[in-house]
Design an enzyme around this catalytic site. Structure first.
Site, PDB file in Angstrom:
ATOM      1  N   THR A  15       0.849  -1.190   0.000  1.00  0.00           N
ATOM      2  CA  THR A  15       0.000   0.000   0.000  1.00  0.00           C
ATOM      3  C   THR A  15       0.884   1.239   0.000  1.00  0.00           C
ATOM      4  O   THR A  15       1.744   1.398   0.865  1.00  0.00           O
ATOM      5  CB  THR A  15      -0.907  -0.005   1.247  1.00  0.00           C
ATOM      6  OG1 THR A  15      -1.619  -1.251   1.307  1.00  0.00           O
ATOM      7  CG2 THR A  15      -1.902   1.129   1.213  1.00  0.00           C
ATOM      8  N   SER A  56       5.605  -1.221  -0.742  1.00  0.00           N
ATOM      9  CA  SER A  56       5.303  -0.667  -2.057  1.00  0.00           C
ATOM     10  C   SER A  56       6.481   0.131  -2.606  1.00  0.00           C
ATOM     11  O   SER A  56       7.231   0.761  -1.843  1.00  0.00           O
ATOM     12  CB  SER A  56       4.078   0.250  -1.980  1.00  0.00           C
ATOM     13  OG  SER A  56       3.894   0.971  -3.179  1.00  0.00           O
ATOM     14  N   GLN A 104       7.153  -4.944  -3.414  1.00  0.00           N
ATOM     15  CA  GLN A 104       6.302  -4.816  -4.596  1.00  0.00           C
ATOM     16  C   GLN A 104       6.910  -3.810  -5.561  1.00  0.00           C
ATOM     17  O   GLN A 104       7.212  -2.673  -5.181  1.00  0.00           O
ATOM     18  CB  GLN A 104       4.896  -4.384  -4.184  1.00  0.00           C
ATOM     19  CG  GLN A 104       3.958  -4.088  -5.323  1.00  0.00           C
ATOM     20  CD  GLN A 104       3.928  -2.604  -5.663  1.00  0.00           C
ATOM     21  OE1 GLN A 104       4.353  -1.760  -4.888  1.00  0.00           O
ATOM     22  NE2 GLN A 104       3.441  -2.276  -6.837  1.00  0.00           N
ATOM     23  N   TYR A 131       6.595  -1.537  -8.906  1.00  0.00           N
ATOM     24  CA  TYR A 131       5.986  -0.906 -10.067  1.00  0.00           C
ATOM     25  C   TYR A 131       7.117  -0.694 -11.061  1.00  0.00           C
ATOM     26  O   TYR A 131       7.987   0.145 -10.842  1.00  0.00           O
ATOM     27  CB  TYR A 131       5.375   0.445  -9.702  1.00  0.00           C
ATOM     28  CG  TYR A 131       4.047   0.386  -8.996  1.00  0.00           C
ATOM     29  CD1 TYR A 131       2.900  -0.035  -9.666  1.00  0.00           C
ATOM     30  CD2 TYR A 131       3.925   0.787  -7.662  1.00  0.00           C
ATOM     31  CE1 TYR A 131       1.669  -0.064  -9.024  1.00  0.00           C
ATOM     32  CE2 TYR A 131       2.698   0.761  -7.015  1.00  0.00           C
ATOM     33  CZ  TYR A 131       1.579   0.332  -7.702  1.00  0.00           C
ATOM     34  OH  TYR A 131       0.366   0.291  -7.061  1.00  0.00           O
ATOM     35  N   THR A 186       3.595  -5.845  -9.864  1.00  0.00           N
ATOM     36  CA  THR A 186       2.240  -5.391 -10.136  1.00  0.00           C
ATOM     37  C   THR A 186       2.072  -5.134 -11.625  1.00  0.00           C
ATOM     38  O   THR A 186       2.831  -4.364 -12.214  1.00  0.00           O
ATOM     39  CB  THR A 186       1.915  -4.122  -9.332  1.00  0.00           C
ATOM     40  OG1 THR A 186       1.872  -4.452  -7.941  1.00  0.00           O
ATOM     41  CG2 THR A 186       0.573  -3.542  -9.735  1.00  0.00           C
ATOM     42  N   LYS A 211       1.074  -9.750  -9.507  1.00  0.00           N
ATOM     43  CA  LYS A 211      -0.097  -9.164  -8.843  1.00  0.00           C
ATOM     44  C   LYS A 211      -0.988  -8.439  -9.853  1.00  0.00           C
ATOM     45  O   LYS A 211      -0.503  -7.681 -10.690  1.00  0.00           O
ATOM     46  CB  LYS A 211       0.345  -8.181  -7.763  1.00  0.00           C
ATOM     47  CG  LYS A 211      -0.809  -7.512  -7.013  1.00  0.00           C
ATOM     48  CD  LYS A 211      -0.265  -6.582  -5.927  1.00  0.00           C
ATOM     49  CE  LYS A 211      -1.385  -5.979  -5.095  1.00  0.00           C
ATOM     50  NZ  LYS A 211      -2.143  -4.944  -5.845  1.00  0.00           N
ATOM     51  N   SER A 219      -6.110  -9.936  -7.579  1.00  0.00           N
ATOM     52  CA  SER A 219      -6.433  -8.619  -7.039  1.00  0.00           C
ATOM     53  C   SER A 219      -6.954  -7.723  -8.144  1.00  0.00           C
ATOM     54  O   SER A 219      -6.492  -7.803  -9.283  1.00  0.00           O
ATOM     55  CB  SER A 219      -5.167  -7.989  -6.424  1.00  0.00           C
ATOM     56  OG  SER A 219      -5.384  -6.624  -6.086  1.00  0.00           O
ATOM     57  N   HIS A 233      -6.818  -4.454  -7.355  1.00  0.00           N
ATOM     58  CA  HIS A 233      -6.236  -3.228  -6.813  1.00  0.00           C
ATOM     59  C   HIS A 233      -7.237  -2.504  -5.906  1.00  0.00           C
ATOM     60  O   HIS A 233      -7.258  -1.279  -5.824  1.00  0.00           O
ATOM     61  CB  HIS A 233      -5.796  -2.300  -7.957  1.00  0.00           C
ATOM     62  CG  HIS A 233      -4.453  -1.675  -7.752  1.00  0.00           C
ATOM     63  ND1 HIS A 233      -3.304  -2.146  -8.353  1.00  0.00           N
ATOM     64  CD2 HIS A 233      -4.064  -0.607  -7.030  1.00  0.00           C
ATOM     65  CE1 HIS A 233      -2.282  -1.394  -8.017  1.00  0.00           C
ATOM     66  NE2 HIS A 233      -2.715  -0.447  -7.202  1.00  0.00           N
ATOM     67  N   GLY A 239     -11.290  -5.964  -0.906  1.00  0.00           N
ATOM     68  CA  GLY A 239     -12.564  -5.964  -0.202  1.00  0.00           C
ATOM     69  C   GLY A 239     -12.602  -6.713   1.108  1.00  0.00           C
ATOM     70  O   GLY A 239     -13.667  -6.815   1.724  1.00  0.00           O
ATOM     71  N   VAL A 240     -11.485  -7.237   1.576  1.00  0.00           N
ATOM     72  CA  VAL A 240     -11.466  -8.042   2.800  1.00  0.00           C
ATOM     73  C   VAL A 240     -11.675  -7.144   4.022  1.00  0.00           C
ATOM     74  O   VAL A 240     -10.902  -6.207   4.253  1.00  0.00           O
ATOM     75  CB  VAL A 240     -10.127  -8.802   2.932  1.00  0.00           C
ATOM     76  CG1 VAL A 240     -10.050  -9.524   4.271  1.00  0.00           C
ATOM     77  CG2 VAL A 240      -9.956  -9.761   1.760  1.00  0.00           C
TER      78      VAL A 240
END
Length: 369
Positions: A93, A121, A143, A145, A171, A240, A262, A264, A297-298
């Site tokens: 995140t 991230s 993670q 990018y 990602t 991801k 995911s 996102h 959404g968890v």
């Protein structure tokens, strides 16, 4: 509060009481400045997919199990060869300094305290090394990018490997940014420097808008990039942003050591499916070849249970942890994990599942109301 470039950061370090994770959003809104809160909470366009991420968990039900002859469920698990005390992990995140002055460092401390796994991230407020050090040896993933500049990618991967991360999360669903209206309304630009972006010649990421940040990101991500990263780092690469069985198989064929299902958190392609609705079909296609991480959404222990029973090996979440971070720092983060783990223990007991492996073997019901 701590003031940085005119932006007020929480510096709370205290225990927090939690009724449920949904209730944290309203409490955090009172602390996090409007622009930062809008960036954290928002989804793309009219947020249809963001909303469906929550609704989807009602599409399948858990059968209670009586006379199961068991007690004291065990949440421990082992994924990617890493022993964990909980199957719930911190999703990568960005820009956690928007919520708290200690940002990712406090998140790392809170996750480590519960024996969990954290993913950093690329767009973190704190450096890879500082975030890893705050965890004091607890496992972390990094993670990536991907940048258009491969030398920049290499420098991040070098730092991540030096910091001792256990895997790289690539990602692939954010080659451009989703159309997030809250950021436009708030004219949002990142007020807190992003430690990893200091490598860009333009500066530290402070004051940049969302579109400007993403303009440096690679759009043309190909299957061979998965193998390239794996060979460069000699670390497992987890892809991801997977939402279809076909993409999962393509990633595995390219050398992926894990699949991360995911959307996102509803922040990218609005109108796409809820992640939970596609999890089982992806799991069936993967067929145990590699571990699967799931997010989007968890909010409940029952969500975690259903995701594990639908094929996930680890279940990640982000926003509730950030709200806990704003409200209580590292202790707030720990409280969020403790709460969802407690809910999961209750569900496991009532469903007659002693271990996480038992949960994974559970058959969910498909009853239409």
């Amino acid at each position: 509060m701590t003031m940085v470039n005119g932006y007020e950061q929480s510096d709370r370090e205290e225990k927090i009481d939690i009724l449920n994770l949904e209730s944290l959003e309203g409490r955090a809104k009172e602390i996090i400045p409007t622009g930062g809160f809008g960036y954290i909470v928002g989804g793309s366009e009219d947020e249809w997919t963001l909303k469906k991420n929550r609704d989807a968990f009602h599409h399948r039900q858990i059968a209670p199990k009586a006379l199961s002859g068991m007690e004291n469920p065990d949440l421990s698990t082992n994924v990617f060869g890493i022993p964990l005390k909980t199957p719930v992990m911190m999703a990568p995140t960005a820009a956690q300094g928007l919520a708290h002055s200690q940002g990712e460092k406090d998140t790392a401390k809170g996750v480590a305290a519960v024996g969990g796994l954290m993913a950093q991230s690329t767009y973190s407020s704190t450096s890879i090394a500082d975030t890893a050090a705050a965890a004091d040896g607890a496992p972390q993933f990094f993670q990536l990018y991907m940048s258009k500049d491969w030398s920049f990618n290499e420098s991040l991967l070098d730092e991540a490997k030096e910091a001792g991360v256990k895997a790289i999360i690539l990602t692939v669903d954010a080659t451009v940014d989703g159309y997030r209206e809250a950021d436009i309304i708030n004219d949002f630009a990142f007020p807190i420097p992003m430690a990893n972006l200091t490598k860009f010649s333009e500066g530290d990421g402070q004051g940049k808008g969302i579109e400007e940040i993403y303009a440096s990101a690679a759009q043309n991500i190909k299957p061979e990039d998965v193998r390239r990263i794996a060979e460069y780092t000699d670390l497992p690469v987890i892809v991801k942003g997977i939402q279809t069985p076909e993409d999962a198989i393509r990633a595995i064929d390219a050398g992926a050591a894990g699949i991360y299902v995911s959307n996102h958190g509803g922040r990218q392609l609005n109108g796409g499916p809820a992640s939970f609705d596609v999890l089982e079909s992806i799991s069936k296609a993967v067929n145990g070849q590699v571990p699967i991480i799931f997010d989007s959404g968890v909010r409940r222990g029952s969500d975690v249970f259903k995701a594990l029973a639908s094929g996930a090996d680890l279940v990640a979440f982000g926003r509730p942890v950030i709200y806990g971070l704003a409200l209580g720092g590292a202790q707030g983060v720990q409280a969020v994990f403790d709460h969802i783990d407690h809910e999961l223990e209750i569900v496991m007991q009532l469903a007659g599942t002693k271990t996480i492996e038992d949960v994974k073997k559970t058959h969910l019901l498909d009853i239409k109301y």
